[in-house]
Motif scaffolding. Structure first.
Motif, PDB file in Angstrom:
ATOM      1  N   ASP A  38       0.830  -1.212   0.000  1.00  0.00           N
ATOM      2  CA  ASP A  38       0.000   0.000   0.000  1.00  0.00           C
ATOM      3  C   ASP A  38       0.864   1.261   0.000  1.00  0.00           C
ATOM      4  O   ASP A  38       0.565   2.233  -0.706  1.00  0.00           O
ATOM      5  N   LYS A  39       1.943   1.239   0.782  1.00  0.00           N
ATOM      6  CA  LYS A  39       2.829   2.399   0.862  1.00  0.00           C
ATOM      7  C   LYS A  39       3.462   2.699  -0.495  1.00  0.00           C
ATOM      8  O   LYS A  39       3.585   3.869  -0.898  1.00  0.00           O
ATOM      9  N   LEU A  40       3.866   1.653  -1.196  1.00  0.00           N
ATOM     10  CA  LEU A  40       4.529   1.826  -2.495  1.00  0.00           C
ATOM     11  C   LEU A  40       3.537   2.001  -3.642  1.00  0.00           C
ATOM     12  O   LEU A  40       3.956   2.284  -4.767  1.00  0.00           O
ATOM     13  N   LYS A  41       2.244   1.795  -3.333  1.00  0.00           N
ATOM     14  CA  LYS A  41       1.219   1.790  -4.394  1.00  0.00           C
ATOM     15  C   LYS A  41       1.602   0.775  -5.471  1.00  0.00           C
ATOM     16  O   LYS A  41       1.545   1.050  -6.680  1.00  0.00           O
ATOM     17  N   ALA A  42       1.988  -0.405  -4.990  1.00  0.00           N
ATOM     18  CA  ALA A  42       2.476  -1.468  -5.875  1.00  0.00           C
ATOM     19  C   ALA A  42       1.289  -2.263  -6.410  1.00  0.00           C
ATOM     20  O   ALA A  42       0.994  -3.383  -5.964  1.00  0.00           O
ATOM     21  N   ASP A  43       0.602  -1.698  -7.386  1.00  0.00           N
ATOM     22  CA  ASP A  43      -0.627  -2.289  -7.899  1.00  0.00           C
ATOM     23  C   ASP A  43      -0.407  -3.629  -8.602  1.00  0.00           C
ATOM     24  O   ASP A  43      -1.339  -4.427  -8.732  1.00  0.00           O
ATOM     25  N   LYS A  44       0.806  -3.872  -9.064  1.00  0.00           N
ATOM     26  CA  LYS A  44       1.072  -5.117  -9.791  1.00  0.00           C
ATOM     27  C   LYS A  44       1.481  -6.259  -8.863  1.00  0.00           C
ATOM     28  O   LYS A  44       1.780  -7.364  -9.326  1.00  0.00           O
ATOM     29  N   VAL A  45       1.487  -5.980  -7.556  1.00  0.00           N
ATOM     30  CA  VAL A  45       1.845  -6.991  -6.563  1.00  0.00           C
ATOM     31  C   VAL A  45       0.579  -7.566  -5.941  1.00  0.00           C
ATOM     32  O   VAL A  45      -0.313  -6.831  -5.535  1.00  0.00           O
ATOM     33  N   LYS A  46       0.510  -8.895  -5.873  1.00  0.00           N
ATOM     34  CA  LYS A  46      -0.575  -9.584  -5.172  1.00  0.00           C
ATOM     35  C   LYS A  46       0.032 -10.343  -4.001  1.00  0.00           C
ATOM     36  O   LYS A  46       1.023 -11.062  -4.166  1.00  0.00           O
ATOM     37  N   VAL A  47      -0.556 -10.190  -2.814  1.00  0.00           N
ATOM     38  CA  VAL A  47      -0.073 -10.857  -1.611  1.00  0.00           C
ATOM     39  C   VAL A  47      -1.101 -11.899  -1.183  1.00  0.00           C
ATOM     40  O   VAL A  47      -2.285 -11.587  -1.029  1.00  0.00           O
ATOM     41  N   LEU A  48      -0.649 -13.144  -0.980  1.00  0.00           N
ATOM     42  CA  LEU A  48      -1.527 -14.230  -0.566  1.00  0.00           C
ATOM     43  C   LEU A  48      -1.055 -14.799   0.759  1.00  0.00           C
ATOM     44  O   LEU A  48       0.138 -15.077   0.933  1.00  0.00           O
ATOM     45  N   ARG A  49      -1.997 -14.974   1.689  1.00  0.00           N
ATOM     46  CA  ARG A  49      -1.677 -15.733   2.895  1.00  0.00           C
ATOM     47  C   ARG A  49      -2.110 -17.169   2.656  1.00  0.00           C
ATOM     48  O   ARG A  49      -3.304 -17.475   2.620  1.00  0.00           O
ATOM     49  N   ALA A  50      -1.141 -18.036   2.480  1.00  0.00           N
ATOM     50  CA  ALA A  50      -1.454 -19.421   2.129  1.00  0.00           C
ATOM     51  C   ALA A  50      -0.193 -20.267   2.264  1.00  0.00           C
ATOM     52  O   ALA A  50       0.918 -19.748   2.382  1.00  0.00           O
ATOM     53  N   ASP A  51      -0.373 -21.578   2.240  1.00  0.00           N
ATOM     54  CA  ASP A  51       0.746 -22.508   2.240  1.00  0.00           C
ATOM     55  C   ASP A  51       1.399 -22.490   0.854  1.00  0.00           C
ATOM     56  O   ASP A  51       0.724 -22.670  -0.169  1.00  0.00           O
ATOM     57  N   ALA A  52       2.695 -22.274   0.825  1.00  0.00           N
ATOM     58  CA  ALA A  52       3.403 -22.104  -0.444  1.00  0.00           C
ATOM     59  C   ALA A  52       3.277 -23.324  -1.343  1.00  0.00           C
ATOM     60  O   ALA A  52       3.070 -23.197  -2.558  1.00  0.00           O
ATOM     61  N   LEU A  53       3.403 -24.509  -0.788  1.00  0.00           N
ATOM     62  CA  LEU A  53       3.354 -25.713  -1.601  1.00  0.00           C
ATOM     63  C   LEU A  53       1.958 -25.933  -2.169  1.00  0.00           C
ATOM     64  O   LEU A  53       1.802 -26.335  -3.333  1.00  0.00           O
ATOM     65  N   ALA A  54       0.936 -25.649  -1.361  1.00  0.00           N
ATOM     66  CA  ALA A  54      -0.439 -25.779  -1.839  1.00  0.00           C
ATOM     67  C   ALA A  54      -0.715 -24.778  -2.963  1.00  0.00           C
ATOM     68  O   ALA A  54      -1.378 -25.101  -3.956  1.00  0.00           O
ATOM     69  N   VAL A  55      -0.214 -23.554  -2.804  1.00  0.00           N
ATOM     70  CA  VAL A  55      -0.390 -22.536  -3.843  1.00  0.00           C
ATOM     71  C   VAL A  55       0.292 -22.972  -5.135  1.00  0.00           C
ATOM     72  O   VAL A  55      -0.266 -22.825  -6.230  1.00  0.00           O
ATOM     73  N   ALA A  56       1.500 -23.514  -5.027  1.00  0.00           N
ATOM     74  CA  ALA A  56       2.229 -23.950  -6.217  1.00  0.00           C
ATOM     75  C   ALA A  56       1.435 -25.016  -6.973  1.00  0.00           C
ATOM     76  O   ALA A  56       1.321 -24.966  -8.207  1.00  0.00           O
ATOM     77  N   ARG A  57       0.871 -25.958  -6.249  1.00  0.00           N
ATOM     78  CA  ARG A  57       0.072 -27.011  -6.897  1.00  0.00           C
ATOM     79  C   ARG A  57      -1.172 -26.419  -7.552  1.00  0.00           C
ATOM     80  O   ARG A  57      -1.530 -26.782  -8.680  1.00  0.00           O
TER      81      ARG A  57
END
Length: 214
Positions: free
Chosen positions: A107-126
């Motif tokens: 939000d501070k950087l106004k990084a609109d092209k960044v998506k942040v996910l709270r999740a297990d990395a391995l599950a997300v990869a699958r």
């Protein structure tokens, strides 16, 4: 029921730390580092080297690059890529305070092209692989000594675009035969098979590697 592994970050003593973005639109912007054991942002000089390697491989064409940061932590790698103009950056972490801090930085950087996910990395990869998403660069900087790298790297084969790159950081040298060391095997372990070591180096206790598919 077997307890599900988690890349957790218990608190560590000492003053707050920070790293800085080293290139691009947000050059010199400080990034706070959460007060937690196991949260080790990639050092500035290592990031500089790694991004030089990546720039050489992709002719510094970040504008068309889709990036996945599977164990985002401080966000140093993902925000560095975004600062350099990456088309999209997906950051994943499972620790609530870490994710909240990443959202605040975004939000501070106004990084609109960044998506942040709270999740297990391995599950997300699958899940991403099943949905057909592909990336040009994948960052793997998991907590050391928890065997996440050997689990995550095989999943990345289905996530890379043709010619894509994986940055892998660890507390020990990846066992490619061509790397120097008496303990290097004649053959790579199963989880490393199919990968080619593009570059590798060490800084302090950090081993860092740039990989691509054979």
């Amino acid at each position: 029921m077997q307890k599900k592994p988690s890349h957790s970050y218990p608190r560590r003593p000492g003053p707050p730390q920070q790293v800085r973005i080293i290139g691009g639109d947000w050059k010199r912007t400080p990034l706070p580092v959460l007060d937690a054991f196991g949260l080790r942002p990639t050092p500035d000089r290592v990031r500089e080297t790694v991004f030089n390697w990546i720039n050489h491989q992709m002719d510094a064409d970040w504008n068309q690059a889709d990036v996945l940061d599977l164990f985002a932590g401080s966000g140093a790698l993902g925000f560095e890529a975004a600062s350099r103009g990456a088309r999209s950056v997906t950051m994943v972490d499972t620790v609530g305070p870490v994710v909240r801090q990443l959202e605040q930085i975004k939000d501070k950087l106004k990084a609109d092209k960044v998506k942040v996910l709270r999740a297990d990395a391995l599950a997300v990869a699958r899940d991403l692989a099943q949905r057909g998403q592909r990336f040009d660069v994948i960052f793997l900087d998991p907590p050391y000594q928890q065997d996440f790298l050997s689990q995550a790297l095989p999943l990345c084969a289905a996530l890379l675009k043709e010619g894509g790159l994986v940055y892998a950081e660890s507390g020990e040298r990846l066992p490619f035969p061509e790397q120097q060391g008496d303990d290097m095997p004649d053959e790579v372990p199963e989880w490393l098979q199919g990968w080619e070591l593009v570059r590798g180096d060490k800084a302090g206790m950090v081993y860092f590697h740039l990989l691509k598919l054979d």
